[in-house]
Design a protein around this motif. Structure first.
Motif, PDB file in Angstrom:
ATOM      1  N   GLU A 195       0.815  -1.208   0.000  1.00  0.00           N
ATOM      2  CA  GLU A 195       0.000   0.000   0.000  1.00  0.00           C
ATOM      3  C   GLU A 195       0.850   1.260   0.000  1.00  0.00           C
ATOM      4  O   GLU A 195       0.367   2.342  -0.339  1.00  0.00           O
ATOM      5  N   ASN A 241       1.648   1.906  -3.927  1.00  0.00           N
ATOM      6  CA  ASN A 241       0.556   1.762  -4.891  1.00  0.00           C
ATOM      7  C   ASN A 241      -0.057   3.134  -5.140  1.00  0.00           C
ATOM      8  O   ASN A 241      -0.451   3.828  -4.201  1.00  0.00           O
ATOM      9  N   GLY A 253      -3.265   3.615  -3.580  1.00  0.00           N
ATOM     10  CA  GLY A 253      -3.323   3.236  -2.174  1.00  0.00           C
ATOM     11  C   GLY A 253      -3.512   4.442  -1.277  1.00  0.00           C
ATOM     12  O   GLY A 253      -3.852   5.541  -1.712  1.00  0.00           O
TER      13      GLY A 253
END
Length: 201
Positions: free
Chosen positions: A39, A42, A45
């Protein structure tokens, strides 16, 4: 991804993401990717929104000057030292392919602006044509290289028979074991992983 983010993405970023995939440049600089393996790297994210929240807080508290409107900054990458790379998305009529790059200092008030797109920034910095004072001199000691991320999703493993550990404990362990960690904000993913591995051994 543009639908998920609710904004267009620069063409050079799309080509970069498609060509390289998730990973790190010169073992230091990560560009957030649609298929980032954690995360923290990303692009869709939690990190871009969390970082923007930190900038708003810094601006309110006056701790560090934020030279750009936080809502105009979209975090698109990070370094192992805790700096963040941002697109400057304003003015509103500036097309995404012309979004310049700015970098903030990990533990201080410094910022560095680059008047060019993301791939231009990476190329210029990694070949030594542009010197970012916030980055270590050793960054260009080796030729530009890219290391793909391991295609394994990060899943924290609970530590049995222990109460949840706060970030202060991780920072204390990291400093005692030679890791550089910022006194505030996020703990780099590699440090958190090293700490978790140490708890298992």
């Amino acid at each position: 991804m543009e639908t998920v983010l609710g904004m267009p993405l620069p063409a050079d970023y799309k080509q970069l993401a498609e060509t390289y995939g998730p990973g790190r440049f010169n073992n230091y600089l990560s560009v957030f990717h649609p298929h980032g393996v954690t995360e923290y790297v990303n692009v869709s994210g939690r990190m871009p929104a969390c970082i923007r929240g930190q900038l708003h807080q810094q601006a309110r508290q006056g701790r560090f000057p934020v030279p750009h409107a936080p809502d105009a900054l979209f975090a698109i990458g990070s370094t192992d030292n805790g700096e963040y790379l941002f697109w400057i998305t304003e003015p509103a009529d500036r097309p995404p392919d012309r979004w310049p790059i700015t970098v903030n200092e990990a533990r201080g008030p410094g910022w560095f602006d680059y008047d060019g797109n993301l791939t231009g920034f990476l190329t210029s910095v990694l070949t030594g044509r542009t010197r970012v004072p916030l980055f270590p001199h050793s960054l260009t000691a080796q030729p530009p290289q890219f290391t793909p991320s391991h295609p394994v999703l990060y899943k924290p493993t609970p530590i049995p028979d222990q109460a949840p550990t706060d970030t202060h404990a991780i920072r204390t362990w990291a400093q005692a074991n030679g890791y550089q960690v910022p006194p505030r904000s996020r703990i780099p993913p590699n440090v958190r992983q090293a700490w978790e591995d140490a708890q298992k051994s």
